[in-house]
Design a protein around this motif. Structure first.
Motif: not given
Length: 472
Positions: A279-292
């Motif tokens: 499972e991954v996080i996407t925005y408009q079909g693209q992997l996001i820069d999942a900074v935390f």
């Protein structure tokens, strides 16, 4: 990325006919397993060593990466050492010469996985590599390395699935200030500066076993750990795409995200990784820069206020879930000399050429969209030559760096003598980290209030989707 760091019993029924299909189509299964493991990452563990050593547990081979030649079948307990001489790697085995090499060397897991059907009893043997099961409808299920949690239904009833060779394959790497065990493969090469480099290559899921508990305490709870697993998985895969022409994708430190290898693993964190695998996080079909980051201090912020560029899913919001005693209402006191030294160090770190002989005042220029963080600051004082000097620093994360603070969410009071000269400054703030994306303490707070990992992620990353199969 940050400074933060049980296995569930699953009954998995595999029909005998499906197992027979696995047996008959072993090569096809391996191909599908290999395809599932194409999501691999390369971590530059050590990049500037004069000497490295390694040992192995389980079945490994030492291979010349360029030619594919098998140099040795490695045995547990053997100590192999690498040094550099005339830009060649010098290899020894238990102190005895074992060759010199120009090409990179790879410590690679030997492939010895097999499936056998013996009457009504099913046994799966493995050297520690992941296994997969192919069901009658063609669905591939990754079984991982721990077969003890599965059962098989056969003609004689439910039987435990066992591993004929359950020894976990690990590489122990000895380097400067570093002796740790790692899953996967290990590549050794010589850098452009003539020093040894060690790169750990492994499936992203196994990489996450060593990341999640290194970045978030396992006490934060399963749902928070799952959120951390997705953020870390997404971050790693995006880095692998961006750095595919580089020697490695990620560093093992907070320059990327903290990776502690096998020795950092935790059953609870492993469970979080396994239960969200792919499972991954996407925005408009693209992997996001999942900074935390660690703690928000009560607010996250917009990307363009903290760093530079506008990112649509990194938007500011109040964060009522981030409550902790560790990172709120911290106080930093500096005399004028301490402040001057701190500012000069921060300016140099950010690439500024100016240096102060004495800081005389701090002046707020702007705050971020949330109103919580200092977005820009003007520093006034005297240069090294005694002439007046003013330096403006923006955006918020640069303000944090130049003052050496845990967060840019702060206020301050300046103390002056009777003549009006600055003598000291007291800074009071909250939070720890840049303030973009997911707050780890906030994730803990949401989990404690009953939110699941999807709700946590969709709160901190605006307008994103949670998708399976690595977003394909």
């Amino acid at each position: 990325m940050g400074n933060l760091r049980h296995s569930v019993f699953v009954t998995f029924f595999i029909p005998v006919m499906a197992l027979l299909l696995i047996f008959q189509l072993t090569s096809s299964l391996y191909a599908k397993t290999a395809q599932a493991e194409t999501h691999r990452v390369r971590v530059g563990l050590i990049t500037n060593a004069d000497k490295l050593a390694f040992k192995t547990t389980g079945k490994y081979q030492l291979i010349n990466k360029k030619s594919g030649e098998i140099i040795a079948n490695l045995k547990p307990g053997e100590r192999w050492e690498l040094t550099v001489n005339n830009n060649r790697m010098v290899l020894t085995k238990n102190g005895e010469p074992a060759g010199e090499f120009n090409d990179p060397l790879v410590v690679q897991g030997a492939t010895a996985t097999q499936v056998s059907i013996l009457s009504a009893v099913t046994t799966i043997s493995s050297n520690g590599s992941n296994l997969a099961a192919l069901s009658g409808d063609g669905k591939v299920t990754n079984l991982g390395t721990d077969l003890s949690k599965y059962q098989v239904r056969s003609a004689s009833g439910v039987q435990p699935m066992t591993a004929g060779n359950s020894e976990l394959a690990l590489i122990t790497l000895e380097g400067p200030g570093n002796t740790k065990r790692y899953r996967g493969d290990m590549e050794f090469k010589i850098s452009n500066t003539g020093q040894l480099v060690a790169i750990n290559e492994l499936p992203v899921e196994e990489y996450l076993y060593g990341v999640v508990p290194s970045e978030m305490p396992v006490s934060f709870g399963l749902e928070a750990l799952k959120a951390q697993a997705l953020a870390a998985r997404t971050y790693a895969l995006r880095a692998a795409l961006n750095n595919k022409n580089m020697d490695f994708d990620l560093a093992p430190t907070d320059a990327s995200q903290v990776y502690g290898g096998y020795d950092a693993e935790s059953p609870m964190a492993n469970r979080a990784v396994q239960e969200t695998a792919g499972e991954v996080i996407t925005y408009q079909g693209q992997l996001i820069d999942a900074v935390f980051f660690s703690s928000s201090g009560g607010f996250t912020d917009n990307s363009e206020d903290v760093w530079k560029n506008y990112v649509p899913y990194l938007r500011w919001k109040e964060d009522p879930y981030d409550k902790n005693d560790k990172h709120y209402n911290w106080v930093v006191y500096n005399t004028v000399d301490q402040l001057t030294n701190r500012v000069n160090q921060g300016l140099a770190q950010l690439g500024y050429q100016q240096q102060f002989g004495q800081v005389q005042a701090l002046e707020e220029v702007a705050r971020t969209s949330s109103g919580a963080r200092v977005k820009a600051m003007r520093i006034n004082g005297l240069g090294l030559d005694g002439s007046p000097l003013t330096v403006e620093v923006a955006n918020a994360d640069r303000v944090r760096v130049v003052l050496g603070l845990k967060s840019s969410l702060f206020t301050w009071e300046q103390q002056r003598d009777e003549a009006g000269n600055l003598t000291a400054i007291t800074i009071t703030g909250s939070g720890w980290g840049h303030g973009l994306g997911m707050s780890q303490y906030g994730a803990r707070g949401m989990a404690e209030q009953g939110y699941n990992y999807r709700q946590i992620l969709q709160y901190y990353y605006t307008g994103v989707d949670i998708v399976p199969n690595y977003g394909r």
